[in-house]
Scaffold this active site. Structure first.
Site, short mmCIF file in Angstrom:
data_model
loop_
_atom_site.label_atom_id
_atom_site.label_comp_id
_atom_site.label_asym_id
_atom_site.label_seq_id
_atom_site.Cartn_x
_atom_site.Cartn_y
_atom_site.Cartn_z
N GLU A 354 43.65 33.26 25.37
CA GLU A 354 44.23 33.77 26.63
C GLU A 354 45.00 35.08 26.45
O GLU A 354 46.08 35.24 27.02
CB GLU A 354 45.16 32.70 27.23
CG GLU A 354 44.44 31.44 27.61
CD GLU A 354 45.35 30.34 28.12
OE1 GLU A 354 45.05 29.79 29.20
OE2 GLU A 354 46.35 30.01 27.45
C1 ACM Z 1 44.56 26.90 25.19
O1 ACM Z 1 44.58 25.83 25.80
N1 ACM Z 1 45.05 27.99 25.74
C2 ACM Z 1 44.00 27.01 23.85
#
Ligand code: ACM
Length: 536
Positions: A354
């Site tokens: 992310e």
């Molecule tokens: C995640 O759940 N951002 C790896």
């Protein structure tokens, strides 16, 4: 001396009475002894091996005749030299002592002739057998656990634990007799890496909480504990060369609580405790995103040299290290060096998920550089599935959590996968709409959803040979206490442990469902605050 006839008569009568009394006492005495002997022969309650509710389900179980009973005279014999064996022996002795107060005895004679003995036998380790595979052979005279490695012996002991009465899981000793049904179990794991991840960043969990987590997952033969040690909300491990990371970056958590962090001594203690349970700690420093706590601690890690405020919300994707600055890599080198020096396991998890606040080209260059740093400190890198965009050593492992495309991309570049799909394995997802804790962005995950899928068919194009293992993550945005952790983890983690260990051919929801239900008394005796699923 004169003795009258009357006196003689009296003496004879007294003698007769004494002798009759002796006979009566002798009779009573013998009756008591006989009754005691008879009581000792009463079999203890025991569960026949084929009906025991073992989790994970072993590869092969053959029921035998009768039972073995552990009592105050049971001996323990270790055959084969390996310093790691001490950990397995200590666990077994501790388990029996806690359950019953019995101390397993030193053997006093020739082991082949001995009865009432538990033998832990290291087989020839040069053979092809996995060091985690084991055979557990129980008959009326002896229990033998054999394996090519101490880990296999330990797993055999964990199976033995589940064959013993549920009362052994209580904190206090109980008078329940320790009967174990006879038979033979031959067992080995499907996957080499069987893990769980604990997010100690969004909310901090103490060293004692982490040890309890280890206690709770070890019966199910998991062998890796991934600690998510840094995120936007908190930096949780002391880095001596960058002290503000913890004094500032560790000072809060989601919701604005006090946060906390592990000193390096605390971390070593956790690592050692995990190792005593044949669990390897995998430390994660998430980067280049999920880094607000570090950016708030050191202005120079920001492109504009301005430190942001500490963050206590639950949004993601807004922070990034300054990818173009040399100080960033000096910082990462120090962090990886200090953590690697106190991490005996081979993996270092560098996050990489992310990173929405990092340009894609920058992200690729950054991950390439981090992987080189990790290699330089003799660790193998793991990263969330997005890392496959970078050009990495083939030994690097991609943790599939969201994108099937990334999972396939990683495999096509020769990487092994750690399988953790959010919609199946994220233990912070609610069980259903009534679950008070947790989130639901990846959907609800009831116990049957957790069990009824297979890692080797879940992503098209991925098969068993591409998979290093499976890992069940627990993110802690909504979880503040270890009790709350337990509610989200149990019983789902039993499903993940079975997926990780047992062959896919033995998958059977009806059997699993019954075994989990039968494990409720054990979970209760372990003091676990678990979710009672209406599906069971
Ligand atoms: C995640 O759940 N951002 C790896």
């Amino acid at each position: 001396m004169f003795i009258s006839a009357v006196q003689i008569q009296k003496t004879i009568i007294q003698k007769k009475m004494r002798s009759t009394a002796k006979t009566v006492f002798l009779f009573i005495g013998l009756t008591i002894i006989a009754t005691a002997c008879q009581e000792e022969k009463t079999p203890p309650a025991f569960t026949p091996m084929e009906t025991a509710s073992l989790i994970p389900q072993p590869v092969e179980t053959t029921q035998g005749q009768g039972y073995f009973e552990i009592d105050e005279e049971t001996q323990i014999l270790v055959e084969g030299e390996d310093p790691e064996m001490k950990k397995a022996v200590d666990f077994l002795e501790g388990m029996i002592a806690k359950a019953s107060g019995f101390t397993l005895q030193e053997p006093s004679g020739n082991s082949n002739a001995m009865e009432n003995i538990i033998v832990l036998k290291l087989d020839d380790p040069t053979g092809s057998a996995s060091a985690e595979a084991y055979t557990l052979d129980i008959n009326e005279k002896r229990i033998q656990v054999s394996s090519a490695g101490p880990a296999g012996i330990y797993y055999g002991i964990q199976t033995l634990r589940q064959l013993l009465p549920a009362s052994i899981e209580k904190d206090s000793t109980s008078s329940t007799r320790l009967g174990i049904g006879a038979g033979v179990i031959k067992d080995e794991p499907r996957f080499a890496y069987r893990g769980s991840m604990l997010d100690v960043s969004r909310h901090f969990f103490s060293k004692e909480d982490v040890k309890r987590y280890i206690d709770l997952i070890t019966p199910y033969k998991l062998n890796h504990l991934h600690l998510h040690l840094s995120d936007d909300q908190g930096w949780r491990i002391e880095i001596k060369s960058w002290p503000e990371l913890t004094t500032k970056g560790g000072s809060t958590e989601v919701g604005g609580g006090d946060g906390g962090y592990y000193t390096q001594e605390d971390y070593k203690e956790i690592v050692q405790y995990a190792a005593a349970h044949f669990i390897t700690v995998v430390p994660e420093i998430d980067m280049p995103g999920h880094t607000n706590a570090a950016l708030a601690s050191y202005p120079e890690l920001n492109c504009d040299d301005k430190a942001p405020e500490l963050y206590t919300g639950i949004e993601v994707g807004f922070s990034s290290f300054c990818v173009g600055k040399p100080i960033t890599y000096k910082f990462i080198d120090d962090v990886v060096r200090e953590i690697s020096a106190i991490t005996p396991g081979k993996y270092f998890h560098a996050g990489g998920d992310e990173s929405h606040a990092t340009q894609k080209d920058d992200y690729i260059k950054f991950v390439d550089s981090v992987q080189k740093i990790v290699s330089r400190h003799d660790k193998v890198m793991i990263g969330w599935d997005e890392i496959q965009f970078a050009t990495l050593d083939s030994t690097t492992v991609a943790q599939f959590w969201a994108s099937a495309e990334n999972a396939n991309g990683a495999v096509s570049k020769g990487h092994k996968l750690l399988i953790s799909p959010a919609s199946k394995m994220y233990m912070d997802m609610k069980y259903d709409s009534l679950t008070p804790l947790g989130l639901k962005w990846a959907g609800y995950i009831e116990i049957d959803d957790a069990y009824n899928w297979d890692p080797a068919t879940y992503v098209k194009g991925i098969t068993d040979k591409d998979i290093l293992g499976v890992e069940a993550p627990l993110w802690a945005e909504t979880l503040e206490t270890i009790d709350q952790v337990e509610q989200m983890v149990f019983p789902r983690i039993l499903a993940y442990a079975e997926i990780a260990w047992s062959p896919s051919t033995s998958k059977d929801w009806e059997s699993f469902k019954a075994r989990v239900k039968n494990n409720y008394p054990r979970l209760e005796n372990m003091g676990i605050d678990f979710y009672k699923s209406p599906k069971l």
